[in-house]
Motif scaffolding. Structure first.
Motif, PDB file in Angstrom:
ATOM      1  N   ALA A 379      53.900   0.477   0.076  1.00 32.85           N
ATOM      2  CA  ALA A 379      54.167   0.224   1.490  1.00 32.85           C
ATOM      3  C   ALA A 379      55.492  -0.519   1.672  1.00 32.85           C
ATOM      4  O   ALA A 379      56.262  -0.237   2.601  1.00 32.85           O
ATOM      5  CB  ALA A 379      53.020  -0.585   2.090  1.00 32.85           C
ATOM      6  N   LYS A 387      60.197   3.762   6.982  1.00 33.94           N
ATOM      7  CA  LYS A 387      59.106   4.724   7.209  1.00 33.94           C
ATOM      8  C   LYS A 387      57.847   3.919   7.572  1.00 33.94           C
ATOM      9  O   LYS A 387      56.869   3.859   6.831  1.00 33.94           O
ATOM     10  CB  LYS A 387      58.876   5.572   5.958  1.00 33.94           C
ATOM     11  CG  LYS A 387      60.089   6.416   5.566  1.00 33.94           C
ATOM     12  CD  LYS A 387      59.819   7.229   4.288  1.00 33.94           C
ATOM     13  CE  LYS A 387      61.030   8.049   3.892  1.00 33.94           C
ATOM     14  NZ  LYS A 387      60.785   8.861   2.658  1.00 33.94           N
ATOM     15  N   TYR A 388      57.902   3.328   8.746  1.00 34.02           N
ATOM     16  CA  TYR A 388      56.921   2.308   9.104  1.00 34.02           C
ATOM     17  C   TYR A 388      55.510   2.864   9.299  1.00 34.02           C
ATOM     18  O   TYR A 388      54.531   2.213   8.915  1.00 34.02           O
ATOM     19  CB  TYR A 388      57.372   1.571  10.369  1.00 34.02           C
ATOM     20  CG  TYR A 388      58.641   0.773  10.182  1.00 34.02           C
ATOM     21  CD1 TYR A 388      58.794  -0.091   9.106  1.00 34.02           C
ATOM     22  CD2 TYR A 388      59.701   0.887  11.086  1.00 34.02           C
ATOM     23  CE1 TYR A 388      59.957  -0.835   8.930  1.00 34.02           C
ATOM     24  CE2 TYR A 388      60.864   0.150  10.921  1.00 34.02           C
ATOM     25  CZ  TYR A 388      60.982  -0.705   9.840  1.00 34.02           C
ATOM     26  OH  TYR A 388      62.136  -1.428   9.677  1.00 34.02           O
ATOM     27  N   ASP A 389      55.393   4.039   9.918  1.00 33.10           N
ATOM     28  CA  ASP A 389      54.055   4.578  10.180  1.00 33.10           C
ATOM     29  C   ASP A 389      53.316   4.888   8.879  1.00 33.10           C
ATOM     30  O   ASP A 389      52.137   4.571   8.729  1.00 33.10           O
ATOM     31  CB  ASP A 389      54.155   5.840  11.051  1.00 33.10           C
ATOM     32  CG  ASP A 389      54.588   5.515  12.472  1.00 33.10           C
ATOM     33  OD1 ASP A 389      54.308   4.381  12.922  1.00 33.10           O
ATOM     34  OD2 ASP A 389      55.213   6.372  13.125  1.00 33.10           O
ATOM     35  N   LYS A 390      54.023   5.509   7.944  1.00 34.11           N
ATOM     36  CA  LYS A 390      53.396   5.804   6.650  1.00 34.11           C
ATOM     37  C   LYS A 390      53.085   4.513   5.901  1.00 34.11           C
ATOM     38  O   LYS A 390      52.035   4.389   5.260  1.00 34.11           O
ATOM     39  CB  LYS A 390      54.307   6.700   5.811  1.00 34.11           C
ATOM     40  CG  LYS A 390      53.650   7.189   4.524  1.00 34.11           C
ATOM     41  CD  LYS A 390      54.534   8.160   3.771  1.00 34.11           C
ATOM     42  CE  LYS A 390      53.842   8.647   2.492  1.00 34.11           C
ATOM     43  NZ  LYS A 390      54.697   9.597   1.737  1.00 34.11           N
ATOM     44  N   LYS A 392      52.303   1.697   7.165  1.00 33.53           N
ATOM     45  CA  LYS A 392      51.116   1.075   7.765  1.00 33.53           C
ATOM     46  C   LYS A 392      49.837   1.742   7.248  1.00 33.53           C
ATOM     47  O   LYS A 392      48.850   1.063   6.952  1.00 33.53           O
ATOM     48  CB  LYS A 392      51.188   1.175   9.286  1.00 33.53           C
ATOM     49  CG  LYS A 392      50.054   0.444   9.987  1.00 33.53           C
ATOM     50  CD  LYS A 392      50.259   0.411  11.493  1.00 33.53           C
ATOM     51  CE  LYS A 392      49.115  -0.317  12.197  1.00 33.53           C
ATOM     52  NZ  LYS A 392      49.326  -0.405  13.658  1.00 33.53           N
ATOM     53  N   THR A 393      49.856   3.052   7.120  1.00 31.30           N
ATOM     54  CA  THR A 393      48.690   3.776   6.596  1.00 31.30           C
ATOM     55  C   THR A 393      48.367   3.323   5.179  1.00 31.30           C
ATOM     56  O   THR A 393      47.205   3.074   4.837  1.00 31.30           O
ATOM     57  CB  THR A 393      48.954   5.296   6.606  1.00 31.30           C
ATOM     58  OG1 THR A 393      49.204   5.725   7.944  1.00 31.30           O
ATOM     59  CG2 THR A 393      47.766   6.061   6.046  1.00 31.30           C
ATOM     60  N   ILE A 394      49.412   3.202   4.360  1.00 33.93           N
ATOM     61  CA  ILE A 394      49.225   2.784   2.962  1.00 33.93           C
ATOM     62  C   ILE A 394      48.741   1.342   2.891  1.00 33.93           C
ATOM     63  O   ILE A 394      47.823   1.016   2.128  1.00 33.93           O
ATOM     64  CB  ILE A 394      50.547   2.945   2.177  1.00 33.93           C
ATOM     65  CG1 ILE A 394      50.976   4.411   2.119  1.00 33.93           C
ATOM     66  CG2 ILE A 394      50.402   2.364   0.763  1.00 33.93           C
ATOM     67  CD1 ILE A 394      50.026   5.321   1.373  1.00 33.93           C
ATOM     68  N   MET A 396      47.097  -0.346   5.103  1.00 31.70           N
ATOM     69  CA  MET A 396      45.710  -0.448   5.568  1.00 31.70           C
ATOM     70  C   MET A 396      44.738  -0.092   4.437  1.00 31.70           C
ATOM     71  O   MET A 396      43.652  -0.677   4.333  1.00 31.70           O
ATOM     72  CB  MET A 396      45.473   0.459   6.763  1.00 31.70           C
ATOM     73  CG  MET A 396      45.928  -0.127   8.089  1.00 31.70           C
ATOM     74  SD  MET A 396      45.249  -1.786   8.456  1.00 31.70           S
ATOM     75  CE  MET A 396      43.493  -1.474   8.332  1.00 31.70           C
ATOM     76  N   LYS A 397      45.130   0.852   3.588  1.00 29.61           N
ATOM     77  CA  LYS A 397      44.283   1.192   2.432  1.00 29.61           C
ATOM     78  C   LYS A 397      44.134  -0.015   1.515  1.00 29.61           C
ATOM     79  O   LYS A 397      43.046  -0.273   0.983  1.00 29.61           O
ATOM     80  CB  LYS A 397      44.890   2.363   1.653  1.00 29.61           C
ATOM     81  CG  LYS A 397      44.788   3.707   2.356  1.00 29.61           C
ATOM     82  CD  LYS A 397      45.366   4.814   1.493  1.00 29.61           C
ATOM     83  CE  LYS A 397      45.271   6.164   2.188  1.00 29.61           C
ATOM     84  NZ  LYS A 397      45.845   7.261   1.349  1.00 29.61           N
ATOM     85  N   ASN A 400      41.832  -2.483   3.182  1.00 29.07           N
ATOM     86  CA  ASN A 400      40.454  -1.992   3.214  1.00 29.07           C
ATOM     87  C   ASN A 400      39.737  -2.101   1.866  1.00 29.07           C
ATOM     88  O   ASN A 400      38.511  -1.928   1.817  1.00 29.07           O
ATOM     89  CB  ASN A 400      40.423  -0.536   3.691  1.00 29.07           C
ATOM     90  CG  ASN A 400      40.711  -0.414   5.173  1.00 29.07           C
ATOM     91  OD1 ASN A 400      40.540  -1.377   5.932  1.00 29.07           O
ATOM     92  ND2 ASN A 400      41.171   0.756   5.601  1.00 29.07           N
ATOM     93  N   GLU A 416      53.945  -4.999  11.440  1.00 28.39           N
ATOM     94  CA  GLU A 416      53.571  -4.937  12.858  1.00 28.39           C
ATOM     95  C   GLU A 416      54.687  -5.499  13.734  1.00 28.39           C
ATOM     96  O   GLU A 416      54.961  -4.989  14.825  1.00 28.39           O
ATOM     97  CB  GLU A 416      52.267  -5.717  13.092  1.00 28.39           C
ATOM     98  CG  GLU A 416      51.032  -5.096  12.453  1.00 28.39           C
ATOM     99  CD  GLU A 416      50.554  -3.833  13.154  1.00 28.39           C
ATOM    100  OE1 GLU A 416      51.301  -3.277  13.996  1.00 28.39           O
ATOM    101  OE2 GLU A 416      49.441  -3.378  12.848  1.00 28.39           O
TER     102      GLU A 416
END
Length: 449
Positions: A379, A387-390, A392-394, A396-397, A400, A416
């Motif tokens: 990330a 590449k902020y959206d990607k 964020k997805t990474i 969050m993993k 989690n 954020e």
């Protein structure tokens, strides 16, 4: 008017007061005992054996089996025993050359004895794991389990390799099996590692303490390892004084233990005690200067980090360059699987032209290791490339998984903030502070932003 004193009542009152005072003293004494027990549980309970004597014994065993294997070059079992001793030497010293000897001897052993050769398979599994080739390590350990259901060493490899990959559920299944069959300090240590990775810090701490209470005399390296790992847990929770005590106790058990020295240096760096950190990183390099070890790149990177933070940027660049040479040699020659470590160095050093390579390395490594540490770095590389959206997805993993690592939450807060989500950023900053109130955010931002 004359005051009439009830003498029996006065006497009883006096005794009652003395009784209350005595009970107060006893309770205070018991509380002090509990406090001392709580803060001394990690003290090694056995007489410390000489490290030199243990190493001398290991060297004698290696010499013995070398002679045996030379006299019986076609004997697979003799070579498997020699390979196991080479591996033990490698794990103690961290020297890459011993890992190579262990692997070569195990392969030779299997060439002589292809069937029912669990010893050689286990050595190859452990050397694969040391290279971060977790899939191969898992495959070899599974082969051993087909030959011997419930093999203790094979189960341990399956736990640690799945942990390395980030497969926490699978690691937990094997850990429960190992604990059920072989309850021991190492079994509890594995359970603690899994709970720590999931963010269940209180349960992990409990298991580490219980593991320490299970330890046996003569298992010095296992005892030092347990204290080093518990020290990392306390360090990440902001309990710096306790972390330091655990690292120092590990070094009493095994003087010059590299893992404890590296952890202690990282703590000193966090507390801005830069000279002590530099001295400890230098100590790792000094004691291994005649042979490449698996710790060299960590010591070099830590040394570069410390010099950068005290303003010696030119020296830091030189040391980062040395660490880069070590890691590129490992990656290019498949010595150890250090793609993640190379990417980490490139990102930390901060040269803009390195960000794309770091992303590429981590996108390859994510299939092999999808634990929270690798996800966090991936990330970070994506953030460097905006590449902020990607990213964020990474990230969050990583969150989690349940991990309780303040650095990950601070990174999500920064992400954020970059996306303009101020309220979410504040929430993540608060979560990071709750995890570790002492986290040195200014130092972290200086290094990574």
């Amino acid at each position: 008017m004359m005051l009439i004193i009830n003498k029996p009542l006065a006497k009883k009152t006096k005794y009652l007061g003395l009784l209350i005072l005595l009970l107060t003293i006893i309770i205070a004494f018991l509380l002090q005992l509990d406090k001392e027990k709580e803060t001394s549980y990690f003290v090694y309970p056995f007489a410390l054996s000489s490290q030199n004597k243990a190493l001398s014994k290991l060297e004698s065993e290696i010499s013995f089996y070398k002679l045996r294997s030379q006299a019986n070059p076609d004997d697979g079992l003799e070579l498997a025993s020699l390979a196991a001793l080479y591996l033990k030497k490698a794990r103690i010293s961290g020297w890459a050359s011993w890992y190579l000897l262990a692997e070569q001897s195990a392969k030779h052993s299997l060439a002589n004895l292809a069937f029912n050769n669990k010893g050689a398979l286990l050595v190859l599994a452990k050397t694969a794991e040391a290279r971060h080739d977790f899939n191969r390590a898992i495959n070899l350990a599974e082969q051993v389990l087909k030959q011997q259901t419930g093999n203790k060493t094979a189960l341990a490899i399956l736990i640690s390799s799945n942990l390395g990959k980030g497969n926490l559920e699978i690691a937990d299944q094997y850990a429960k099996q190992l604990m059920g069959q072989f309850p021991s300090a190492s079994s509890l240590g594995f359970e603690a590692l899994i709970k720590q990775a999931r963010g269940d810090i209180d349960s992990a701490r409990h298991d580490y303490k219980q593991a320490i209470s299970y330890e046996e005399v003569g298992e010095n390296y296992s005892s030092a390892w347990l204290r080093s790992k518990l020290g990392v847990l306390e360090f990440k929770a902001g309990n710096y004084d306790l972390a330091q005590k655990l690292y120092l106790e590990a070094l009493k058990i095994v003087p010059k233990y590299p893992l404890a020295i590296l952890n202690l240096a990282a703590l000193e760096l966090e507390q801005e005690d830069y000279q002590k950190a530099i001295d400890h990183y230098q100590a790792i390099l000094t004691q291994t200067e005649n042979s490449a070890t698996v710790f060299d790149h960590q010591a070099l990177q830590g040394l570069a980090r410390a010099n950068y933070l005290i303003g010696k940027t030119k020296l830091a660049e030189q040391i980062w360059g040395q660490a880069e040479d070590v890691l590129r040699n490992d990656v290019n020659n498949s010595v150890f699987g250090h793609k993640r470590e190379l990417a980490s160095l490139l990102l930390e050093r901060g040269h803009p032209e390195d960000s794309a390579e770091a992303e590429q390395l981590l996108s390859q490594e994510i299939d092999n290791r999808h634990d929270s540490k690798t996800l966090n770095l991936y990330a970070f590389a994506l953030m460097r490339l905006k590449k902020y959206d990607k990213a964020k997805t990474i990230l969050m993993k990583a969150i989690n998984t349940g991990t309780k690592d303040a650095a990950i939450y601070y990174r999500m807060a920064e992400l954020e903030q970059a996306l303009g989500n101020t309220s979410q950023a504040k929430a993540y900053y608060q979560q990071a502070e709750n995890i570790n109130p002492l986290f040195n955010i200014e130092q972290w931002q200086k290094l990574y932003f």
